[in-house]
Design a protein around this motif. Sequence first.
Motif, PDB file in Angstrom:
ATOM      1  N   MET A   1     -14.877  10.286 -18.597  1.00 42.63           N
ATOM      2  CA  MET A   1     -14.629  11.664 -17.797  1.00 42.63           C
ATOM      3  C   MET A   1     -15.485  11.144 -16.106  1.00 42.63           C
ATOM      4  O   MET A   1     -15.606  10.774 -16.364  1.00 42.63           O
ATOM      5  N   PRO A   2     -14.916  11.814 -15.330  1.00 43.53           N
ATOM      6  CA  PRO A   2     -14.612  11.414 -13.901  1.00 43.53           C
ATOM      7  C   PRO A   2     -16.703  11.494 -13.332  1.00 43.53           C
ATOM      8  O   PRO A   2     -17.352  12.412 -14.000  1.00 43.53           O
ATOM      9  N   SER A   3     -17.586  10.755 -12.406  1.00 43.94           N
ATOM     10  CA  SER A   3     -17.631  10.575 -11.877  1.00 43.94           C
ATOM     11  C   SER A   3     -18.135  11.890 -10.898  1.00 43.94           C
ATOM     12  O   SER A   3     -17.095  12.258  -9.787  1.00 43.94           O
ATOM     13  N   PRO A   4     -19.122  12.441 -10.734  1.00 45.13           N
ATOM     14  CA  PRO A   4     -19.240  14.011  -9.937  1.00 45.13           C
ATOM     15  C   PRO A   4     -19.220  12.937  -8.713  1.00 45.13           C
ATOM     16  O   PRO A   4     -19.168  12.087  -7.971  1.00 45.13           O
ATOM     17  N   ALA A   5     -18.518  13.652  -7.681  1.00 46.90           N
ATOM     18  CA  ALA A   5     -18.381  13.670  -6.074  1.00 46.90           C
ATOM     19  C   ALA A   5     -19.591  13.092  -5.677  1.00 46.90           C
ATOM     20  O   ALA A   5     -20.742  14.022  -5.862  1.00 46.90           O
ATOM     21  N   PRO A   6     -19.790  12.544  -4.559  1.00 52.11           N
ATOM     22  CA  PRO A   6     -21.006  12.419  -4.070  1.00 52.11           C
ATOM     23  C   PRO A   6     -22.160  12.643  -2.676  1.00 52.11           C
ATOM     24  O   PRO A   6     -23.484  12.849  -3.642  1.00 52.11           O
ATOM     25  N   TRP A   7     -21.090  14.368  -2.681  1.00 55.35           N
ATOM     26  CA  TRP A   7     -21.970  15.868  -2.235  1.00 55.35           C
ATOM     27  C   TRP A   7     -22.559  15.631  -3.155  1.00 55.35           C
ATOM     28  O   TRP A   7     -24.010  16.620  -2.738  1.00 55.35           O
ATOM     29  N   LEU A   8     -21.940  15.627  -4.837  1.00 55.59           N
ATOM     30  CA  LEU A   8     -23.110  16.799  -5.234  1.00 55.59           C
ATOM     31  C   LEU A   8     -24.269  16.549  -5.776  1.00 55.59           C
ATOM     32  O   LEU A   8     -25.238  17.087  -5.487  1.00 55.59           O
ATOM     33  N   TYR A   9     -24.676  14.486  -5.491  1.00 52.42           N
ATOM     34  CA  TYR A   9     -26.024  14.339  -5.717  1.00 52.42           C
ATOM     35  C   TYR A   9     -26.934  14.912  -4.593  1.00 52.42           C
ATOM     36  O   TYR A   9     -28.295  15.540  -4.751  1.00 52.42           O
ATOM     37  N   TRP A  10     -26.662  15.038  -3.463  1.00 54.13           N
ATOM     38  CA  TRP A  10     -27.322  15.483  -2.133  1.00 54.13           C
ATOM     39  C   TRP A  10     -27.140  17.435  -2.241  1.00 54.13           C
ATOM     40  O   TRP A  10     -27.904  17.578  -1.911  1.00 54.13           O
ATOM     41  N   ALA A  11     -26.445  17.346  -3.079  1.00 56.40           N
ATOM     42  CA  ALA A  11     -26.768  19.194  -3.198  1.00 56.40           C
ATOM     43  C   ALA A  11     -27.518  19.624  -4.358  1.00 56.40           C
ATOM     44  O   ALA A  11     -28.266  19.982  -3.704  1.00 56.40           O
ATOM     45  N   LEU A  12     -27.617  18.477  -5.039  1.00 55.46           N
ATOM     46  CA  LEU A  12     -28.963  18.667  -5.981  1.00 55.46           C
ATOM     47  C   LEU A  12     -30.320  18.222  -5.672  1.00 55.46           C
ATOM     48  O   LEU A  12     -31.398  19.357  -5.814  1.00 55.46           O
ATOM     49  N   LEU A  13     -30.104  17.547  -4.781  1.00 51.44           N
ATOM     50  CA  LEU A  13     -31.155  17.348  -4.304  1.00 51.44           C
ATOM     51  C   LEU A  13     -31.951  18.501  -2.766  1.00 51.44           C
ATOM     52  O   LEU A  13     -32.875  19.133  -3.144  1.00 51.44           O
ATOM     53  N   SER A  14     -30.853  19.367  -2.389  1.00 52.58           N
ATOM     54  CA  SER A  14     -30.991  19.823  -1.761  1.00 52.58           C
ATOM     55  C   SER A  14     -32.164  21.260  -2.565  1.00 52.58           C
ATOM     56  O   SER A  14     -32.814  21.445  -2.111  1.00 52.58           O
ATOM     57  N   ALA A  15     -31.154  21.539  -3.817  1.00 56.52           N
ATOM     58  CA  ALA A  15     -32.170  22.404  -4.472  1.00 56.52           C
ATOM     59  C   ALA A  15     -33.535  22.873  -5.025  1.00 56.52           C
ATOM     60  O   ALA A  15     -34.074  23.277  -4.678  1.00 56.52           O
ATOM     61  N   LEU A  16     -33.491  21.369  -4.949  1.00 57.88           N
ATOM     62  CA  LEU A  16     -34.515  20.895  -5.853  1.00 57.88           C
ATOM     63  C   LEU A  16     -35.918  20.715  -4.775  1.00 57.88           C
ATOM     64  O   LEU A  16     -36.612  21.396  -4.559  1.00 57.88           O
ATOM     65  N   PHE A  17     -35.254  20.643  -3.520  1.00 59.14           N
ATOM     66  CA  PHE A  17     -36.060  20.267  -2.247  1.00 59.14           C
ATOM     67  C   PHE A  17     -36.601  22.278  -2.008  1.00 59.14           C
ATOM     68  O   PHE A  17     -37.024  22.838  -1.563  1.00 59.14           O
ATOM     69  N   ALA A  18     -35.402  23.166  -2.178  1.00 59.78           N
ATOM     70  CA  ALA A  18     -35.581  23.647  -1.736  1.00 59.78           C
ATOM     71  C   ALA A  18     -36.572  25.140  -2.842  1.00 59.78           C
ATOM     72  O   ALA A  18     -37.066  26.230  -2.886  1.00 59.78           O
ATOM     73  N   ALA A  19     -36.272  24.478  -4.293  1.00 56.64           N
ATOM     74  CA  ALA A  19     -37.680  25.409  -4.476  1.00 56.64           C
ATOM     75  C   ALA A  19     -38.403  24.968  -4.499  1.00 56.64           C
ATOM     76  O   ALA A  19     -39.648  25.777  -4.926  1.00 56.64           O
ATOM     77  N   LEU A  20     -38.691  23.669  -3.899  1.00 58.66           N
ATOM     78  CA  LEU A  20     -39.583  23.114  -4.303  1.00 58.66           C
ATOM     79  C   LEU A  20     -40.525  24.104  -2.756  1.00 58.66           C
ATOM     80  O   LEU A  20     -41.272  23.982  -2.533  1.00 58.66           O
ATOM     81  N   THR A  21     -39.857  24.068  -1.670  1.00 53.48           N
ATOM     82  CA  THR A  21     -40.021  24.293  -0.425  1.00 53.48           C
ATOM     83  C   THR A  21     -40.463  26.930  -1.326  1.00 53.48           C
ATOM     84  O   THR A  21     -41.436  26.495  -0.687  1.00 53.48           O
ATOM     85  N   ALA A  22     -39.842  26.777  -1.646  1.00 56.07           N
ATOM     86  CA  ALA A  22     -40.052  28.891  -1.966  1.00 56.07           C
ATOM     87  C   ALA A  22     -41.834  28.470  -2.517  1.00 56.07           C
ATOM     88  O   ALA A  22     -42.384  28.717  -2.682  1.00 56.07           O
ATOM     89  N   ILE A  23     -42.179  27.640  -3.548  1.00 55.50           N
ATOM     90  CA  ILE A  23     -43.016  26.933  -4.431  1.00 55.50           C
ATOM     91  C   ILE A  23     -44.317  27.123  -3.104  1.00 55.50           C
ATOM     92  O   ILE A  23     -45.386  27.385  -3.196  1.00 55.50           O
ATOM     93  N   PHE A  24     -44.102  25.933  -2.518  1.00 58.92           N
ATOM     94  CA  PHE A  24     -45.655  25.672  -1.208  1.00 58.92           C
ATOM     95  C   PHE A  24     -45.327  26.513  -0.715  1.00 58.92           C
ATOM     96  O   PHE A  24     -46.529  26.681   0.204  1.00 58.92           O
ATOM     97  N   ALA A  25     -44.543  27.284  -0.224  1.00 55.41           N
ATOM     98  CA  ALA A  25     -44.331  28.070   1.232  1.00 55.41           C
ATOM     99  C   ALA A  25     -45.194  29.130   0.575  1.00 55.41           C
ATOM    100  O   ALA A  25     -45.916  30.369   1.479  1.00 55.41           O
ATOM    101  N   LYS A  26     -45.168  29.416  -0.721  1.00 53.36           N
ATOM    102  CA  LYS A  26     -45.342  30.982  -1.204  1.00 53.36           C
ATOM    103  C   LYS A  26     -47.328  30.896  -1.754  1.00 53.36           C
ATOM    104  O   LYS A  26     -47.743  31.559  -0.354  1.00 53.36           O
ATOM    105  N   VAL A  27     -47.862  29.129  -1.759  1.00 51.12           N
ATOM    106  CA  VAL A  27     -49.076  29.105  -1.917  1.00 51.12           C
ATOM    107  C   VAL A  27     -49.471  29.277  -0.048  1.00 51.12           C
ATOM    108  O   VAL A  27     -51.104  29.513  -0.126  1.00 51.12           O
ATOM    109  N   GLY A  28     -48.930  28.062   0.525  1.00 51.21           N
ATOM    110  CA  GLY A  28     -49.691  28.147   1.909  1.00 51.21           C
ATOM    111  C   GLY A  28     -49.261  29.724   2.723  1.00 51.21           C
ATOM    112  O   GLY A  28     -49.882  29.496   3.759  1.00 51.21           O
ATOM    113  N   VAL A  29     -49.002  30.702   2.594  1.00 47.12           N
ATOM    114  CA  VAL A  29     -48.494  30.945   3.250  1.00 47.12           C
ATOM    115  C   VAL A  29     -49.377  33.006   2.822  1.00 47.12           C
ATOM    116  O   VAL A  29     -49.971  33.421   3.927  1.00 47.12           O
ATOM    117  N   LYS A  30     -50.240  32.217   1.890  1.00 53.45           N
ATOM    118  CA  LYS A  30     -51.262  32.644   1.875  1.00 53.45           C
ATOM    119  C   LYS A  30     -51.934  33.100   2.598  1.00 53.45           C
ATOM    120  O   LYS A  30     -52.760  32.253   2.620  1.00 53.45           O
TER     121      LYS A  30
END
Length: 144
Positions: A1-30
Amino acid sequence: MPSPAPWLYWALLSALFAALTAIFAKVGVKGVDSDLATLIRTVVVLLPLSAFVWLAGKWSNPTALSSKALIFLGLSGLATGASWICYFRALKLGEASKVAPVDKLSLVLIAFFAVVFLGERPAGREWLGIALISVGVIVMATKR
């Protein structure tokens, strides 16, 4: 099985941080105006990123960039700002579990714009994924 393209790791981290952004922002904007919250977020992004670019030796004179690069980076910045203002306003008014999926409708729009403006041609399998994202957004946004 070929290893994932390097961009995929960065994209997954981006998704993780985007998810945290939503949660942190929802709490912070109150109890905080959503536009003020967006400004605070922007400053928090600007300061550490500026330090990172400087310390990593990646700083170069922006005026040395082509006018096309400057125009499109400027437009990207304006679009980012507008997106953040709208996103924080939506989080202030709605549930994060509904707002974030609708925000991800941007994935569908990106695919469409990439075809129209960049000449990209997604394969059939990719169009299926785009369609499934669209259906998922509708399901998440209309849940009771």
